[in-house]
Scaffold this motif. Sequence first.
Motif, PDB file in Angstrom:
ATOM      1  N   MET A   1       6.097   0.408  -6.497  1.00 16.46           N
ATOM      2  CA  MET A   1       6.585   0.127  -5.302  1.00 16.46           C
ATOM      3  C   MET A   1       7.786   0.701  -4.854  1.00 16.46           C
ATOM      4  O   MET A   1       7.855   1.177  -3.513  1.00 16.46           O
ATOM      5  N   VAL A   2       8.681   0.775  -5.811  1.00 21.34           N
ATOM      6  CA  VAL A   2       9.918   1.694  -5.440  1.00 21.34           C
ATOM      7  C   VAL A   2       9.607   3.038  -4.869  1.00 21.34           C
ATOM      8  O   VAL A   2      10.024   3.596  -3.861  1.00 21.34           O
ATOM      9  N   GLU A   3       8.860   3.615  -5.557  1.00 20.58           N
ATOM     10  CA  GLU A   3       8.374   5.047  -5.274  1.00 20.58           C
ATOM     11  C   GLU A   3       7.494   5.037  -4.082  1.00 20.58           C
ATOM     12  O   GLU A   3       7.923   5.884  -3.279  1.00 20.58           O
ATOM     13  N   HIS A   4       6.778   4.098  -3.622  1.00 20.18           N
ATOM     14  CA  HIS A   4       5.780   4.469  -2.515  1.00 20.18           C
ATOM     15  C   HIS A   4       5.781   3.472  -1.398  1.00 20.18           C
ATOM     16  O   HIS A   4       5.747   3.884  -0.293  1.00 20.18           O
TER      17      HIS A   4
ATOM     18  N   ARG B   1       2.006  -0.083   3.452  1.00 19.88           N
ATOM     19  CA  ARG B   1       1.601   1.446   3.475  1.00 19.88           C
ATOM     20  C   ARG B   1       0.223   1.448   3.681  1.00 19.88           C
ATOM     21  O   ARG B   1      -0.757   0.616   3.221  1.00 19.88           O
ATOM     22  N   ASP B   2      -0.473   2.270   4.649  1.00 19.94           N
ATOM     23  CA  ASP B   2      -1.746   2.262   4.860  1.00 19.94           C
ATOM     24  C   ASP B   2      -2.551   3.313   3.957  1.00 19.94           C
ATOM     25  O   ASP B   2      -2.318   4.480   3.987  1.00 19.94           O
ATOM     26  N   VAL B   3      -3.485   2.610   3.434  1.00 15.21           N
ATOM     27  CA  VAL B   3      -3.992   3.576   2.299  1.00 15.21           C
ATOM     28  C   VAL B   3      -4.828   4.422   2.969  1.00 15.21           C
ATOM     29  O   VAL B   3      -5.166   5.526   2.459  1.00 15.21           O
ATOM     30  N   ARG B   4      -5.729   4.169   4.065  1.00 10.27           N
ATOM     31  CA  ARG B   4      -6.322   4.960   4.851  1.00 10.27           C
ATOM     32  C   ARG B   4      -5.810   6.278   5.325  1.00 10.27           C
ATOM     33  O   ARG B   4      -6.374   7.286   5.322  1.00 10.27           O
TER      34      ARG B   4
ATOM     35  N   CYS C   1      -0.044   6.815   5.329  1.00 13.59           N
ATOM     36  CA  CYS C   1       1.492   6.555   5.773  1.00 13.59           C
ATOM     37  C   CYS C   1       2.031   5.361   5.564  1.00 13.59           C
ATOM     38  O   CYS C   1       1.605   4.390   5.479  1.00 13.59           O
ATOM     39  N   LEU C   2       3.450   5.300   5.415  1.00 12.38           N
ATOM     40  CA  LEU C   2       4.096   4.070   5.518  1.00 12.38           C
ATOM     41  C   LEU C   2       4.260   3.360   6.798  1.00 12.38           C
ATOM     42  O   LEU C   2       4.351   4.443   7.886  1.00 12.38           O
ATOM     43  N   ILE C   3       3.979   1.984   6.899  1.00 11.09           N
ATOM     44  CA  ILE C   3       3.985   1.330   8.320  1.00 11.09           C
ATOM     45  C   ILE C   3       5.306   1.008   8.315  1.00 11.09           C
ATOM     46  O   ILE C   3       5.899  -0.478   7.898  1.00 11.09           O
ATOM     47  N   ARG C   4       6.346   1.415   8.826  1.00  6.25           N
ATOM     48  CA  ARG C   4       7.638   1.097   8.953  1.00  6.25           C
ATOM     49  C   ARG C   4       7.857   0.008  10.051  1.00  6.25           C
ATOM     50  O   ARG C   4       7.558   0.173  11.274  1.00  6.25           O
TER      51      ARG C   4
END
Length: 410
Positions: free
Chosen positions: A265-268, A278-281, A284-287
Amino acid sequence: MITHDAVRVLVANWDGTYTVPSRRLYPHQWSWDSAFIAIGNARWSPRRARTELLTLFGAQWQDGRVPHIVFNPAVPEGAYFPGPRFWGVRAPSGVATSGIVQPPVHALAAWKIHQAEPDVAFLRRIYPRLVAQQRFLRGERRSPEGLISIVHPWESGMDNSPAWDLPLQAVEATGSAGGIGAVRRDLGHVSAAERPTDRDYERYVALAAAYRDSGYRDPGSFQVEDPLFNAAYGVAESVLAEIARVCGHDPEPHEREAVRVTAAMVEHLYDDGLFHARDVRTGCLIRSSSAAGLTPLLLPGLPREIVNTLVGTALDRFGLKDGVLPSYSPAAPGFEPGRYWRGPKWINLSWLVWQGLRERRPDLAAPLADGMIAAVGASGFREYFDPITLDGHGSRDFSWSAALIVDVVA
Ligand code: 9YW
Protein backbone atom coordinates in the motif's frame (compact mmCIF):
# COMPACT_ATOMS: atom_id res chain seq x y z
CA MET A 1 -28.70 8.46 27.82
CA ILE A 2 -27.18 8.42 24.34
CA THR A 3 -26.28 4.75 24.81
CA HIS A 4 -29.81 4.02 25.88
CA ASP A 5 -31.23 5.66 22.75
CA ALA A 6 -28.68 3.90 20.56
CA VAL A 7 -29.52 0.49 22.00
CA ARG A 8 -33.20 1.22 21.38
CA VAL A 9 -32.42 1.71 17.68
CA LEU A 10 -30.42 -1.53 17.59
CA VAL A 11 -33.20 -3.47 19.28
CA ALA A 12 -35.80 -2.05 16.88
CA ASN A 13 -33.64 -3.05 13.89
CA TRP A 14 -32.92 -6.58 15.14
CA ASP A 15 -34.53 -9.30 13.02
CA GLY A 16 -33.97 -12.29 15.27
CA THR A 17 -30.51 -13.35 14.08
CA TYR A 18 -29.10 -10.14 12.57
CA THR A 19 -29.76 -6.41 12.36
CA VAL A 20 -31.06 -4.50 9.33
CA PRO A 21 -29.11 -1.29 8.56
CA SER A 22 -32.41 0.59 8.56
CA ARG A 23 -36.00 -0.64 8.56
CA ARG A 24 -37.27 1.16 5.48
CA LEU A 25 -34.30 1.67 3.18
CA TYR A 26 -32.25 -1.48 3.76
CA PRO A 27 -34.51 -4.38 4.83
CA HIS A 28 -31.93 -7.22 4.59
CA GLN A 29 -28.53 -8.05 6.13
CA TRP A 30 -25.55 -6.06 4.81
CA SER A 31 -22.03 -7.35 5.25
CA TRP A 32 -19.91 -4.51 6.63
CA ASP A 33 -22.91 -3.01 8.40
CA SER A 34 -23.16 -6.23 10.39
CA ALA A 35 -19.50 -5.98 11.41
CA PHE A 36 -19.95 -2.41 12.69
CA ILE A 37 -23.23 -3.32 14.36
CA ALA A 38 -21.57 -6.27 16.10
CA ILE A 39 -18.84 -3.97 17.42
CA GLY A 40 -21.50 -1.85 19.13
CA ASN A 41 -23.63 -4.78 20.26
CA ALA A 42 -20.56 -6.38 21.84
CA ARG A 43 -20.73 -3.61 24.47
CA TRP A 44 -24.17 -4.56 25.76
CA SER A 45 -24.95 -8.01 24.35
CA PRO A 46 -21.87 -9.96 23.20
CA ARG A 47 -24.17 -12.88 22.49
CA ARG A 48 -26.17 -10.86 20.01
CA ALA A 49 -22.93 -9.62 18.44
CA ARG A 50 -21.69 -13.19 17.97
CA THR A 51 -25.01 -14.23 16.44
CA GLU A 52 -24.88 -11.27 14.03
CA LEU A 53 -21.51 -12.34 12.62
CA LEU A 54 -22.30 -16.05 12.59
CA THR A 55 -25.51 -15.35 10.65
CA LEU A 56 -23.57 -13.41 8.04
CA PHE A 57 -20.91 -16.09 7.72
CA GLY A 58 -23.69 -18.67 7.47
CA ALA A 59 -24.25 -17.21 3.97
CA GLN A 60 -20.58 -17.46 2.99
CA TRP A 61 -20.00 -19.00 -0.43
CA GLN A 62 -18.03 -22.15 -1.13
CA ASP A 63 -15.20 -20.00 -2.54
CA GLY A 64 -14.96 -18.07 0.73
CA ARG A 65 -16.61 -14.86 -0.41
CA VAL A 66 -18.90 -13.16 2.05
CA PRO A 67 -21.73 -11.59 0.03
CA HIS A 68 -22.50 -7.93 0.57
CA ILE A 69 -26.23 -8.61 1.05
CA VAL A 70 -27.94 -11.64 2.55
CA PHE A 71 -31.61 -11.46 1.59
CA ASN A 72 -34.45 -12.04 4.01
CA PRO A 73 -36.87 -14.36 2.15
CA ALA A 74 -39.81 -12.84 4.02
CA VAL A 75 -39.23 -9.41 2.45
CA PRO A 76 -41.02 -8.91 -0.91
CA GLU A 77 -38.76 -8.71 -3.99
CA GLY A 78 -39.95 -5.18 -4.74
CA ALA A 79 -38.84 -3.78 -1.38
CA TYR A 80 -35.20 -3.35 -2.42
CA PHE A 81 -33.48 -3.06 -5.78
CA PRO A 82 -31.42 -4.92 -6.92
CA GLY A 83 -33.05 -7.81 -5.08
CA PRO A 84 -32.58 -11.61 -5.08
CA ARG A 85 -34.00 -12.05 -8.57
CA PHE A 86 -31.42 -9.66 -10.03
CA TRP A 87 -28.45 -11.37 -8.36
CA GLY A 88 -29.86 -14.83 -9.07
CA VAL A 89 -27.67 -16.74 -6.66
CA ARG A 90 -27.85 -18.70 -3.43
CA ALA A 91 -25.25 -19.50 -0.80
CA PRO A 92 -24.63 -23.19 -0.01
CA SER A 93 -26.92 -22.69 2.99
CA GLY A 94 -29.76 -22.03 0.51
CA VAL A 95 -30.23 -18.37 1.33
CA ALA A 96 -30.34 -15.82 -1.53
CA THR A 97 -27.43 -13.38 -1.59
CA SER A 98 -25.74 -10.78 -3.77
CA GLY A 99 -22.48 -11.79 -5.48
CA ILE A 100 -20.18 -8.90 -4.61
CA VAL A 101 -18.34 -8.18 -1.34
CA GLN A 102 -17.67 -5.27 1.02
CA PRO A 103 -14.60 -4.19 3.02
CA PRO A 104 -13.53 -7.12 5.25
CA VAL A 105 -13.85 -5.45 8.66
CA HIS A 106 -15.28 -8.65 10.17
CA ALA A 107 -12.10 -10.07 11.74
CA LEU A 108 -11.74 -6.80 13.63
CA ALA A 109 -15.34 -7.13 14.79
CA ALA A 110 -14.81 -10.75 15.90
CA TRP A 111 -11.76 -9.73 17.90
CA LYS A 112 -13.61 -6.84 19.55
CA ILE A 113 -16.45 -9.16 20.51
CA HIS A 114 -13.91 -11.49 22.12
CA GLN A 115 -12.32 -8.57 23.96
CA ALA A 116 -15.73 -7.54 25.31
CA GLU A 117 -16.44 -11.10 26.51
CA PRO A 118 -13.77 -13.74 25.97
CA ASP A 119 -15.22 -16.74 24.17
CA VAL A 120 -12.67 -19.07 22.64
CA ALA A 121 -15.35 -21.41 21.25
CA PHE A 122 -16.72 -18.49 19.19
CA LEU A 123 -13.27 -17.57 17.93
CA ARG A 124 -12.60 -21.20 16.97
CA ARG A 125 -15.84 -21.26 15.01
CA ILE A 126 -15.36 -18.00 13.16
CA TYR A 127 -11.59 -18.21 12.55
CA PRO A 128 -11.68 -20.64 9.58
CA ARG A 129 -14.45 -18.59 8.00
CA LEU A 130 -12.48 -15.37 8.35
CA VAL A 131 -9.45 -17.11 6.90
CA ALA A 132 -11.54 -18.31 3.93
CA GLN A 133 -12.84 -14.76 3.40
CA GLN A 134 -9.26 -13.46 3.14
CA ARG A 135 -8.22 -16.40 0.96
CA PHE A 136 -10.97 -15.59 -1.53
CA LEU A 137 -9.72 -12.01 -1.79
CA ARG A 138 -6.12 -13.12 -2.29
CA GLY A 139 -7.06 -15.83 -4.75
CA GLU A 140 -9.54 -13.94 -6.89
CA ARG A 141 -8.69 -10.30 -6.47
CA ARG A 142 -4.95 -9.83 -5.91
CA SER A 143 -3.01 -7.88 -8.54
CA PRO A 144 0.69 -8.41 -9.36
CA GLU A 145 1.39 -5.39 -7.11
CA GLY A 146 0.02 -7.44 -4.22
CA LEU A 147 -3.11 -5.38 -3.59
CA ILE A 148 -6.73 -6.44 -3.49
CA SER A 149 -9.13 -5.10 -6.16
CA ILE A 150 -12.76 -4.26 -5.99
CA VAL A 151 -14.86 -4.79 -9.10
CA HIS A 152 -17.80 -2.54 -8.26
CA PRO A 153 -18.17 0.82 -6.46
CA TRP A 154 -20.61 -0.91 -4.10
CA GLU A 155 -17.74 -3.13 -2.96
CA SER A 156 -15.96 -0.07 -1.56
CA GLY A 157 -18.91 0.65 0.72
CA MET A 158 -18.57 4.28 -0.49
CA ASP A 159 -20.75 3.92 -3.57
CA ASN A 160 -20.58 7.31 -5.28
CA SER A 161 -17.23 8.54 -3.95
CA PRO A 162 -15.70 11.08 -6.35
CA ALA A 163 -12.76 8.65 -6.55
CA TRP A 164 -14.92 6.42 -8.77
CA ASP A 165 -15.93 9.13 -11.26
CA LEU A 166 -12.95 8.54 -13.52
CA PRO A 167 -12.91 4.72 -13.61
CA LEU A 168 -16.70 4.73 -14.05
CA GLN A 169 -16.30 6.64 -17.31
CA ALA A 170 -15.07 3.39 -18.84
CA VAL A 171 -18.32 1.67 -17.89
CA GLU A 172 -21.04 1.45 -20.50
CA ALA A 173 -24.38 2.37 -18.90
CA THR A 174 -27.20 0.22 -20.25
CA GLY A 175 -30.49 2.09 -20.08
CA SER A 176 -33.18 0.15 -18.23
CA ALA A 177 -36.79 -0.03 -19.44
CA GLY A 178 -38.79 2.89 -18.11
CA GLY A 179 -35.62 4.57 -16.79
CA ILE A 180 -33.53 3.57 -13.80
CA GLY A 181 -35.50 6.00 -11.61
CA ALA A 182 -38.46 3.65 -11.93
CA VAL A 183 -36.70 0.74 -10.23
CA ARG A 184 -34.69 2.64 -7.61
CA ARG A 185 -36.20 2.10 -4.21
CA ASP A 186 -33.98 4.58 -2.35
CA LEU A 187 -35.63 7.59 -3.97
CA GLY A 188 -38.97 6.63 -2.44
CA HIS A 189 -37.45 7.21 1.00
CA VAL A 190 -34.89 10.00 0.68
CA SER A 191 -34.32 13.05 -1.50
CA ALA A 192 -32.64 12.58 -4.89
CA ALA A 193 -30.25 15.43 -4.03
CA GLU A 194 -28.75 13.29 -1.26
CA ARG A 195 -28.20 10.13 -3.34
CA PRO A 196 -26.19 8.99 -6.34
CA THR A 197 -27.47 10.30 -9.67
CA ASP A 198 -29.49 8.10 -12.06
CA ARG A 199 -26.50 8.07 -14.41
CA ASP A 200 -24.28 6.63 -11.65
CA TYR A 201 -26.98 4.16 -10.81
CA GLU A 202 -27.31 2.91 -14.38
CA ARG A 203 -23.61 2.17 -14.41
CA TYR A 204 -23.79 0.37 -11.06
CA VAL A 205 -26.52 -1.87 -12.40
CA ALA A 206 -24.74 -2.51 -15.71
CA LEU A 207 -21.53 -3.47 -13.88
CA ALA A 208 -23.30 -5.76 -11.44
CA ALA A 209 -25.20 -7.45 -14.29
CA ALA A 210 -21.97 -8.04 -16.25
CA TYR A 211 -20.26 -9.53 -13.20
CA ARG A 212 -23.28 -11.75 -12.57
CA ASP A 213 -23.34 -12.89 -16.19
CA SER A 214 -19.70 -13.96 -15.91
CA GLY A 215 -20.68 -16.26 -13.05
CA TYR A 216 -19.23 -13.73 -10.57
CA ARG A 217 -15.71 -14.30 -11.87
CA ASP A 218 -14.57 -11.68 -14.38
CA PRO A 219 -13.59 -8.28 -13.05
CA GLY A 220 -15.22 -6.51 -16.02
CA SER A 221 -14.69 -2.86 -16.82
CA PHE A 222 -14.20 -1.51 -13.28
CA GLN A 223 -11.24 -2.75 -11.28
CA VAL A 224 -9.60 -0.58 -8.64
CA GLU A 225 -7.48 -1.00 -5.53
CA ASP A 226 -9.13 1.01 -2.80
CA PRO A 227 -7.16 2.16 0.27
CA LEU A 228 -10.03 1.50 2.69
CA PHE A 229 -10.63 -2.00 1.37
CA ASN A 230 -6.92 -2.84 1.49
CA ALA A 231 -6.55 -1.30 4.96
CA ALA A 232 -9.43 -3.49 6.16
CA TYR A 233 -7.78 -6.52 4.55
CA GLY A 234 -4.44 -5.71 6.22
CA VAL A 235 -5.97 -5.10 9.65
CA ALA A 236 -7.86 -8.36 9.28
CA GLU A 237 -4.52 -10.18 8.91
CA SER A 238 -3.08 -8.45 12.01
CA VAL A 239 -6.15 -9.37 14.00
CA LEU A 240 -6.22 -12.92 12.62
CA ALA A 241 -2.71 -13.32 14.04
CA GLU A 242 -4.13 -12.50 17.50
CA ILE A 243 -7.09 -14.82 16.99
CA ALA A 244 -4.80 -17.59 15.74
CA ARG A 245 -2.70 -17.25 18.90
CA VAL A 246 -5.77 -17.63 21.12
CA CYS A 247 -7.01 -20.63 19.12
CA GLY A 248 -3.62 -22.38 19.10
CA HIS A 249 -2.92 -21.82 15.38
CA ASP A 250 0.19 -20.36 13.80
CA PRO A 251 -0.02 -16.54 13.79
CA GLU A 252 3.06 -16.11 11.63
CA PRO A 253 1.49 -16.31 8.12
CA HIS A 254 -1.01 -13.64 9.13
CA GLU A 255 1.70 -11.38 10.53
CA ARG A 256 3.69 -11.78 7.34
CA GLU A 257 0.69 -10.98 5.15
CA ALA A 258 -0.14 -7.86 7.20
CA VAL A 259 3.43 -6.59 6.77
CA ARG A 260 3.36 -7.42 3.06
CA VAL A 261 0.11 -5.63 2.26
CA THR A 262 1.09 -2.58 4.34
CA ALA A 263 4.32 -2.29 2.34
CA ALA A 264 2.46 -2.72 -0.97
CA MET A 265 0.00 0.00 0.00
CA VAL A 266 2.79 2.40 0.91
CA GLU A 267 4.60 1.62 -2.33
CA HIS A 268 1.65 1.79 -4.71
CA LEU A 269 -1.18 3.81 -3.16
CA TYR A 270 0.52 6.55 -1.15
CA ASP A 271 1.26 9.95 -2.63
CA ASP A 272 1.33 13.53 -1.44
CA GLY A 273 0.21 12.96 2.14
CA LEU A 274 -2.74 10.66 1.41
CA PHE A 275 -3.53 7.14 0.21
CA HIS A 276 -5.38 6.96 -3.09
CA ALA A 277 -7.15 4.31 -5.11
CA ARG A 278 -5.36 2.87 -8.14
CA ASP A 279 -7.06 1.94 -11.39
CA VAL A 280 -5.85 -1.57 -12.19
CA ARG A 281 -6.88 -1.26 -15.83
CA THR A 282 -4.73 1.82 -16.51
CA GLY A 283 -2.16 1.37 -13.73
CA CYS A 284 -2.77 5.01 -12.73
CA LEU A 285 -3.33 6.39 -9.27
CA ILE A 286 -6.73 8.08 -8.94
CA ARG A 287 -5.75 11.21 -7.01
CA SER A 288 -8.81 12.22 -5.05
CA SER A 289 -9.47 13.72 -1.64
CA SER A 290 -11.54 10.88 -0.21
CA ALA A 291 -11.33 10.20 3.52
CA ALA A 292 -10.86 6.53 2.55
CA GLY A 293 -7.24 7.62 2.09
CA LEU A 294 -6.89 8.23 5.84
CA THR A 295 -8.12 4.79 6.92
CA PRO A 296 -4.71 3.09 6.51
CA LEU A 297 -4.10 4.68 9.93
CA LEU A 298 -5.73 1.45 11.09
CA LEU A 299 -2.67 -0.55 10.05
CA PRO A 300 -0.49 -1.27 13.11
CA GLY A 301 2.68 -1.47 11.01
CA LEU A 302 2.27 1.81 9.12
CA PRO A 303 5.64 3.63 9.21
CA ARG A 304 5.76 6.46 11.72
CA GLU A 305 6.60 9.16 9.14
CA ILE A 306 3.56 8.20 7.07
CA VAL A 307 1.35 8.29 10.14
CA ASN A 308 2.61 11.82 10.81
CA THR A 309 1.96 13.04 7.27
CA LEU A 310 -1.51 11.45 7.20
CA VAL A 311 -2.34 13.21 10.46
CA GLY A 312 -1.13 16.48 8.92
CA THR A 313 -3.42 15.91 5.93
CA ALA A 314 -6.35 15.08 8.21
CA LEU A 315 -5.81 18.35 10.07
CA ASP A 316 -5.13 20.60 7.09
CA ARG A 317 -7.45 19.21 4.45
CA PHE A 318 -10.23 17.51 6.43
CA GLY A 319 -10.56 19.78 9.49
CA LEU A 320 -9.88 16.96 11.93
CA LYS A 321 -9.00 19.11 14.94
CA ASP A 322 -12.62 20.22 15.26
CA GLY A 323 -13.71 16.61 15.46
CA VAL A 324 -15.14 16.66 11.95
CA LEU A 325 -14.31 14.05 9.37
CA PRO A 326 -16.07 14.67 6.06
CA SER A 327 -16.01 11.75 3.62
CA TYR A 328 -14.43 14.08 1.06
CA SER A 329 -12.18 17.06 1.69
CA PRO A 330 -14.12 20.36 1.78
CA ALA A 331 -11.00 21.94 0.28
CA ALA A 332 -11.31 19.84 -2.90
CA PRO A 333 -13.44 20.61 -5.96
CA GLY A 334 -16.37 18.23 -6.09
CA PHE A 335 -17.11 18.36 -2.36
CA GLU A 336 -20.88 18.14 -1.78
CA PRO A 337 -21.80 18.36 1.91
CA GLY A 338 -25.20 16.66 1.56
CA ARG A 339 -24.67 14.00 -1.11
CA TYR A 340 -23.95 10.54 0.20
CA TRP A 341 -20.22 9.68 -0.07
CA ARG A 342 -19.19 12.95 -1.72
CA GLY A 343 -18.71 14.99 1.45
CA PRO A 344 -21.08 14.12 4.30
CA LYS A 345 -19.76 12.91 7.61
CA TRP A 346 -20.38 9.19 8.19
CA ILE A 347 -20.07 7.62 11.63
CA ASN A 348 -18.32 4.49 10.36
CA LEU A 349 -15.57 6.44 8.59
CA SER A 350 -15.03 8.59 11.68
CA TRP A 351 -14.90 5.42 13.77
CA LEU A 352 -12.28 3.78 11.52
CA VAL A 353 -10.01 6.82 11.70
CA TRP A 354 -10.69 7.17 15.45
CA GLN A 355 -9.64 3.56 15.86
CA GLY A 356 -6.39 4.33 14.02
CA LEU A 357 -5.67 7.38 16.18
CA ARG A 358 -6.61 6.11 19.63
CA GLU A 359 -3.18 4.89 20.58
CA ARG A 360 -1.06 7.05 18.32
CA ARG A 361 -2.77 10.41 18.82
CA PRO A 362 -5.23 10.31 21.72
CA ASP A 363 -5.27 14.12 21.61
CA LEU A 364 -6.94 13.91 18.17
CA ALA A 365 -8.97 10.76 18.78
CA ALA A 366 -10.87 12.41 21.65
CA PRO A 367 -12.28 15.35 19.62
CA LEU A 368 -13.13 12.93 16.80
CA ALA A 369 -15.21 10.87 19.22
CA ASP A 370 -16.81 14.08 20.51
CA GLY A 371 -17.60 15.01 16.90
CA MET A 372 -19.47 11.73 16.36
CA ILE A 373 -21.46 12.25 19.55
CA ALA A 374 -22.20 15.87 18.58
CA ALA A 375 -23.59 14.79 15.20
CA VAL A 376 -26.05 12.27 16.62
CA GLY A 377 -26.81 14.67 19.48
CA ALA A 378 -27.80 17.34 16.93
CA SER A 379 -29.68 15.20 14.42
CA GLY A 380 -30.25 11.69 15.78
CA PHE A 381 -28.88 8.39 14.46
CA ARG A 382 -29.02 9.44 10.83
CA GLU A 383 -27.26 7.65 7.99
CA TYR A 384 -24.98 10.64 7.23
CA PHE A 385 -24.55 14.26 8.25
CA ASP A 386 -23.66 17.59 6.70
CA PRO A 387 -20.12 17.98 8.12
CA ILE A 388 -20.54 21.73 8.60
CA THR A 389 -24.10 22.15 9.90
CA LEU A 390 -24.49 18.57 11.26
CA ASP A 391 -27.91 18.38 9.58
CA GLY A 392 -28.94 14.74 9.27
CA HIS A 393 -29.44 13.03 5.90
CA GLY A 394 -30.55 9.67 4.52
CA SER A 395 -32.39 7.17 6.64
CA ARG A 396 -33.26 7.64 10.31
CA ASP A 397 -32.45 5.18 13.10
CA PHE A 398 -29.50 3.89 11.12
CA SER A 399 -27.92 0.90 12.82
CA TRP A 400 -24.18 1.49 12.47
CA SER A 401 -24.55 5.13 13.56
CA ALA A 402 -26.15 3.81 16.76
CA ALA A 403 -23.79 0.88 17.25
CA LEU A 404 -20.55 2.77 16.84
CA ILE A 405 -21.72 5.48 19.23
CA VAL A 406 -22.28 2.75 21.82
CA ASP A 407 -18.69 1.64 21.26
CA VAL A 408 -17.24 5.14 21.35
CA VAL A 409 -18.86 6.12 24.64
CA ALA A 410 -18.16 2.76 26.33
C1 9YW B 1 -27.07 0.00 -1.02
C2 9YW B 1 -26.32 -0.38 3.84
C3 9YW B 1 -25.45 0.10 2.68
C4 9YW B 1 -23.98 0.28 3.11
C5 9YW B 1 -23.17 0.99 2.03
C6 9YW B 1 -23.88 2.26 1.63
C7 9YW B 1 -25.31 1.96 1.18
C8 9YW B 1 -26.46 1.33 -0.75
O1 9YW B 1 -26.01 1.31 2.21
O2 9YW B 1 -25.29 1.20 0.03
O3 9YW B 1 -28.21 0.00 -1.50
O4 9YW B 1 -26.44 -1.02 -0.75
O5 9YW B 1 -23.17 2.93 0.63
O6 9YW B 1 -21.87 1.26 2.51
O7 9YW B 1 -23.41 -0.94 3.42
O8 9YW B 1 -26.21 0.48 4.92
